[in-house]
Design a protein around this motif. Structure first.
Motif, PDB file in Angstrom:
ATOM      1  N   HIS A 104      16.370  44.101  14.481  1.00 47.26           N
ATOM      2  CA  HIS A 104      15.446  43.078  14.226  1.00 47.26           C
ATOM      3  C   HIS A 104      14.571  43.461  12.938  1.00 47.26           C
ATOM      4  O   HIS A 104      14.568  44.624  12.300  1.00 47.26           O
ATOM      5  CB  HIS A 104      14.249  43.222  15.240  1.00 47.26           C
ATOM      6  CG  HIS A 104      13.150  41.942  15.328  1.00 47.26           C
ATOM      7  ND1 HIS A 104      11.955  41.954  14.612  1.00 47.26           N
ATOM      8  CD2 HIS A 104      13.251  40.804  15.887  1.00 47.26           C
ATOM      9  CE1 HIS A 104      11.303  40.915  15.041  1.00 47.26           C
ATOM     10  NE2 HIS A 104      12.223  40.348  15.616  1.00 47.26           N
ATOM     11  N   PHE A 105      14.119  42.130  12.179  1.00 43.56           N
ATOM     12  CA  PHE A 105      13.158  42.519  10.978  1.00 43.56           C
ATOM     13  C   PHE A 105      12.361  41.491  10.865  1.00 43.56           C
ATOM     14  O   PHE A 105      12.084  40.444  11.719  1.00 43.56           O
ATOM     15  CB  PHE A 105      14.300  42.458   9.744  1.00 43.56           C
ATOM     16  CG  PHE A 105      14.898  41.132   9.628  1.00 43.56           C
ATOM     17  CD1 PHE A 105      14.206  40.130   9.024  1.00 43.56           C
ATOM     18  CD2 PHE A 105      16.068  40.860  10.296  1.00 43.56           C
ATOM     19  CE1 PHE A 105      14.997  38.691   8.917  1.00 43.56           C
ATOM     20  CE2 PHE A 105      16.859  39.596  10.098  1.00 43.56           C
ATOM     21  CZ  PHE A 105      16.184  38.648   9.591  1.00 43.56           C
ATOM     22  N   ILE A 115      12.505  46.522   8.584  1.00 43.94           N
ATOM     23  CA  ILE A 115      13.617  46.551   9.431  1.00 43.94           C
ATOM     24  C   ILE A 115      13.582  47.810  10.520  1.00 43.94           C
ATOM     25  O   ILE A 115      12.857  48.978  10.294  1.00 43.94           O
ATOM     26  CB  ILE A 115      15.037  46.892   8.506  1.00 43.94           C
ATOM     27  CG1 ILE A 115      14.842  48.205   7.869  1.00 43.94           C
ATOM     28  CG2 ILE A 115      15.155  45.886   7.791  1.00 43.94           C
ATOM     29  CD1 ILE A 115      16.193  48.577   7.155  1.00 43.94           C
ATOM     30  N   VAL A 116      14.146  47.382  11.699  1.00 43.07           N
ATOM     31  CA  VAL A 116      13.872  48.477  12.694  1.00 43.07           C
ATOM     32  C   VAL A 116      15.458  48.479  13.397  1.00 43.07           C
ATOM     33  O   VAL A 116      16.204  47.531  13.443  1.00 43.07           O
ATOM     34  CB  VAL A 116      12.985  48.225  13.631  1.00 43.07           C
ATOM     35  CG1 VAL A 116      11.610  48.584  13.455  1.00 43.07           C
ATOM     36  CG2 VAL A 116      13.339  46.857  14.311  1.00 43.07           C
ATOM     37  N   GLU A 160      11.863  46.033  17.834  1.00 44.41           N
ATOM     38  CA  GLU A 160      11.363  44.813  17.164  1.00 44.41           C
ATOM     39  C   GLU A 160      10.185  45.364  16.405  1.00 44.41           C
ATOM     40  O   GLU A 160       9.574  46.213  16.609  1.00 44.41           O
ATOM     41  CB  GLU A 160      11.208  43.607  17.988  1.00 44.41           C
ATOM     42  CG  GLU A 160      12.291  43.098  18.827  1.00 44.41           C
ATOM     43  CD  GLU A 160      11.963  41.905  19.710  1.00 44.41           C
ATOM     44  OE1 GLU A 160      10.833  41.318  19.419  1.00 44.41           O
ATOM     45  OE2 GLU A 160      12.974  41.243  20.260  1.00 44.41           O
ATOM     46  N   ILE A 161      10.359  44.548  15.330  1.00 38.02           N
ATOM     47  CA  ILE A 161       9.096  44.926  14.616  1.00 38.02           C
ATOM     48  C   ILE A 161       8.336  43.221  14.039  1.00 38.02           C
ATOM     49  O   ILE A 161       8.946  42.554  13.937  1.00 38.02           O
ATOM     50  CB  ILE A 161       9.089  45.579  13.176  1.00 38.02           C
ATOM     51  CG1 ILE A 161       7.916  45.983  12.547  1.00 38.02           C
ATOM     52  CG2 ILE A 161      10.294  44.915  12.310  1.00 38.02           C
ATOM     53  CD1 ILE A 161       8.294  47.412  11.627  1.00 38.02           C
ATOM     54  N   GLY A 173       9.325  48.654  21.532  1.00 37.44           N
ATOM     55  CA  GLY A 173      10.622  49.284  22.122  1.00 37.44           C
ATOM     56  C   GLY A 173      10.647  50.868  22.364  1.00 37.44           C
ATOM     57  O   GLY A 173      10.624  51.304  23.458  1.00 37.44           O
ATOM     58  N   PRO A 174      10.856  51.712  21.384  1.00 39.26           N
ATOM     59  CA  PRO A 174      11.054  53.052  21.683  1.00 39.26           C
ATOM     60  C   PRO A 174       9.679  53.695  21.889  1.00 39.26           C
ATOM     61  O   PRO A 174       8.462  53.240  21.863  1.00 39.26           O
ATOM     62  CB  PRO A 174      11.414  53.300  20.349  1.00 39.26           C
ATOM     63  CG  PRO A 174      10.618  52.534  19.478  1.00 39.26           C
ATOM     64  CD  PRO A 174      10.724  51.204  19.927  1.00 39.26           C
ATOM     65  N   THR A 175       9.925  54.841  22.475  1.00 31.63           N
ATOM     66  CA  THR A 175       8.703  56.082  22.438  1.00 31.63           C
ATOM     67  C   THR A 175       8.846  56.899  21.092  1.00 31.63           C
ATOM     68  O   THR A 175       9.897  57.503  21.041  1.00 31.63           O
ATOM     69  CB  THR A 175       8.929  56.993  23.820  1.00 31.63           C
ATOM     70  OG1 THR A 175       8.833  56.160  24.826  1.00 31.63           O
ATOM     71  CG2 THR A 175       7.900  57.956  23.821  1.00 31.63           C
TER      72      THR A 175
END
Length: 425
Positions: A104-105, A115-116, A160-161, A173-175
């Motif tokens: 995602h960006f 960006i991620v 996502e960002i 999304g992540p930890t």
């Protein structure tokens, strides 16, 4: 516009002029078709991987990102920019880029690209999961230089960002665990400062959040697999404030049997469209910006996941994912469909056999035509890999269909006029 062609005989002159005009019309991109048809005037260079995300920029150029490393043989690592009709934009070059996909960006207020994805380096520099590029794709070494100790994968759709007006951004999304003293851990959603470091003032405590979207009033809708937030019941979707605390005024009508909400979208009026599963089917619902049920919207049932949604100017919704039908087998629409503003299936939008695999991204250009990205290798049994454009309404009125006018023959020359719209290409 006038075209001239000289041939030996009148039939040859007429046939030659007609062929020349038709070729000219095609080269100008003046192509019309039924809604849902492939727009054959858009033929981008072939990506060698998936397209995960699409963004139409203010100047109508197209930014795409995914798992690819080249387009049409030209190196473009995970991100590329196309001209409005699909040609590769040579002024945008990410260099060696990230060492993994971009999921995602988003574009920050300065026009830079956030960006991620599951990457650990960008242009050879450590960047664990998020980074920033300039407007033209170059790596920005000043952003996110303080790297986390550990980043764990989260949502199945990937990170996502979302860029915010004040220069910060929300990554979901992540930890993420930082070793900075004191140790900082953020799960599900993390606020980033304008320099890419963690903004510890935002502390989301709701468990099992897999995504979030910004809404008005410096608030965020979070969604995932939770049923309570502390002592308050919120089934898989909730609204939080600028610090990550629950906003008790928002409560979307979600049945207690629902197993997770994924994903959530908001339209230009602030209404909320969310997708949930009860373990047997997937349904889409719509609420007001404050969570009140939308009695007009008839929730469609789908036999697979929804991955993205785009809103036409006329209120219709275009959805893409892994489904094959909407409500009934008669409404076959493989991996892409359009819904009317009330949620009913739009049978006027026909895509034939659709995508050979998942649709991951949809976006609408200023003229209403629809960009579709994903993991497919064919579209409606035609050789389109990961990216295709379809005819669709919902934008400004199309230019009038071209027609031949004022045919004349003089001194052995056949002359014909083709009306065109000022500024069209």
């Amino acid at each position: 516009m006038r075209f001239f062609q000289r041939f030996r005989s009148l039939p040859q002159r007429i046939a030659g002029a007609t062929l020349f005009v038709l070729l000219s019309i095609t080269s100008l991109g003046i192509v019309h078709g039924a809604e849902g048809d492939i727009d054959v005037s858009f033929r981008p260079p072939r990506p060698n991987g998936w397209v995960n995300h699409i963004r139409v920029l203010d100047d109508d150029r197209i930014l795409i990102a995914g798992t690819f490393s080249s387009l049409g043989g030209t190196p473009r690592k995970s991100i590329a920019r196309l001209m409005p009709h699909g040609e590769l934009d040579p002024t945008f070059d990410p260099g060696t880029g990230p060492d993994g996909p971009i999921t995602h960006f988003d574009i920050d207020p300065e026009g830079r690209i956030l960006i991620v994805g599951p990457f650990t380096k960008v242009n050879g520099q450590p960047r664990n999961g998020w980074a920033r590029l300039t407007k033209d794709g170059a790596f920005d070494p000043s952003y996110a230089s303080a790297q986390p100790f550990l980043i764990l994968s989260g949502a199945s759709r990937g990170s996502e960002i979302h860029a915010l007006p004040d220069g910060r951004s929300l990554m979901t999304g992540p930890t993420v665990i930082f070793t900075l003293a004191p140790m900082v851990q953020r799960a599900g959603a993390m606020m980033l400062k304008a320099d890419g470091t963690c903004d510890a003032s935002f502390n989301l405590t709701i468990p099992n959040v897999v995504g979030a979207v910004p809404v008005s009033g410096e608030k965020f809708l979070v969604f995932g697999l939770f049923s309570t937030t502390g002592s308050v019941v919120r089934n898989s979707i909730a609204r939080v404030d600028a610090l990550g605390a629950l906003d008790p005024t928002f409560e979307a009508p979600v049945d207690s049997k629902v197993y997770g909400v994924l994903p959530v979208f908001t339209d230009s009026t602030g209404r909320v469209v969310y997708v949930h599963s009860d373990g047997t089917s997937t349904r889409m619902y719509r609420s007001s910006a404050e969570g009140a049920a939308d009695a007009v919207f008839q929730p469609p049932a789908l036999n697979g996941a929804v991955m993205d949604c785009a809103f036409q100017a006329d209120g219709k919704l275009v959805i893409g994912g892994d489904f094959h039908q909407v409500n009934t087998p008669a409404n076959s629409s493989p991996r892409l469909a359009r819904l009317n503003a009330d949620g009913t299936f739009d049978s006027e939008f026909r895509i034939g056999h659709g995508g050979s695999s998942s649709v991951l991204a949809v976006a609408i250009q200023s003229d209403g035509r629809l960009l579709v990205g994903g993991a497919f290798t064919t579209w409606n049994d035609t050789d389109y890999v990961s990216l295709v454009r379809l005819m669709a309404s919902g934008g400004p009125p199309p230019p009038p269909s071209p027609h031949l006018a004022d045919p004349t023959v003089a001194a052995g020359t056949f002359t014909v006029s083709v009306p065109t719209q000022a500024g069209s290409q």
